[in-house]
Write an enzyme that holds these catalytic residues in place. Sequence first.
Site, PDB file in Angstrom:
ATOM      1  N   CYS A 133       0.806  -1.231   0.000  1.00 38.25           N
ATOM      2  CA  CYS A 133       0.000   0.000   0.000  1.00 38.25           C
ATOM      3  C   CYS A 133       0.833   1.273   0.000  1.00 38.25           C
ATOM      4  CB  CYS A 133      -0.917   0.019   1.218  1.00 38.25           C
ATOM      5  SG  CYS A 133      -1.982  -1.411   1.356  1.00 38.25           S
ATOM      6  N   HIS A 156      -9.462   3.147  -1.756  1.00 39.86           N
ATOM      7  CA  HIS A 156      -8.018   2.976  -1.595  1.00 39.86           C
ATOM      8  C   HIS A 156      -7.469   2.230  -2.815  1.00 39.86           C
ATOM      9  CE1 HIS A 156      -4.165   1.939  -0.043  1.00 39.86           C
ATOM     10  NE2 HIS A 156      -4.496   0.976   0.804  1.00 39.86           N
ATOM     11  N   CYS A 165      -0.183   2.831   6.592  1.00 40.42           N
ATOM     12  CA  CYS A 165       0.188   1.504   7.051  1.00 40.42           C
ATOM     13  C   CYS A 165       0.457   0.665   5.810  1.00 40.42           C
ATOM     14  CB  CYS A 165      -0.920   0.885   7.897  1.00 40.42           C
ATOM     15  SG  CYS A 165      -2.518   0.765   7.057  1.00 40.42           S
TER      16      CYS A 165
END
Length: 402
Positions: free
Chosen positions: A92, A358, A388
């Site tokens: 991510c 996202h 994160c």
Amino acid sequence: MTEVAYIYDAIRTPRGKGKSSGSLHQATPIWLVRTLLKEIQSRNNLDTSLVDDVVLGCVTPVGEQGSDIARIAVIDAGWDESVAGVTLSRFCASGLESINLAAAKVMSGMEDMVVAGGVESMSRVPMGSDGGAWYMDPRVNTATQFVPQGIGADTLATLNGFSRLDVDAFAAESHRRAAAAWEKGYYNTSVVPVTDLNGMLLLDKDETIRPDTTVESLSSLNPSFMMPGKMGFDSVILDKYTTIEAVNHVHHAGNSSGLVDGSALCLIGSKRAGEKANLKPRAKITMGAVIGSEPTIMLSGPTPSCLKVLQKAGLKAADIDLWEINEAFASVPMNTAKELGISLDIVNVNGGAIAMGHPLGATGAMLVTTVLNELERRDLNTAMITLCVGGGMGIATLIERV
């Protein structure tokens, strides 16, 4: 040789639902990147031969997102053939990692101007399509005490005492802020509409915002991760975190980030490169950092990565005007803000991934575009962007207006 890495432009596509019914499903990943490359070129009257490299984050670089999509997009967009391209994955963090890498290239003097960002078409290349031992190998699952991220999010909430009401209230506020920001035109200058091959509009606004979301409407949703927890993953958590008696499963689709399609790019360069291209800098990248964090929860990395950046920059959390903490799950920004001692009033002020989604490899770069525009709108100076990261990592980047 030490240069300052300036941000000259920052743009993104709207975020479309990451399913076949989503408005960007028709657009291939390379089309999303091509759209932004062409926009950066046209809006800055950019001589693309001045760009050394395009660094592109992509979490699932296979299929239509494979084959070093960064370089192929450069060619497809008609940019000068001297412009190189590299695709990277740090889960991510990929979109923000690309910006940190571009800044390091410029700051070292190795390169003068770099385009950095990310892309993810989650409707066309499903998450996990690239496999890997972490997901696929039972021995590795056991050895690394792997649990799905949603279980980690519920554990983070349990450890902090965040209730279902707490996380649902955070989620409802994310939708309210995102809807208000769009209504007031805060995203107009950075979001580039996506059209099809014939010039017909596909999408010009983030597609998953629900302005009518309330705590009451969210209360009807069942926890998403209770069943996999009962199948054995809760036991992994309880063996590792002996201070809790049970995992309180509070996360669901409404207070977790949605799967979406999208891309984002930033134009980064030295002062000399900007002057040569007749560009005015908007901000500088002061510092960036990554860290490894606890790999079972894998969502606790933002705090130590931010502290690492602050320490290197000689600053405190209280010195930062605005924060973008990716809303992978509601408990993540809530936990980070609590640990850093900052108010949620200055975190994700225009909404976050719970409301807008996202798009994995693009999200970090999207957060940079959002907070840079907000710094300018509020006439503030500093912002921290953090996410994160899968596998237990954290990433952070500090930017400062000039």
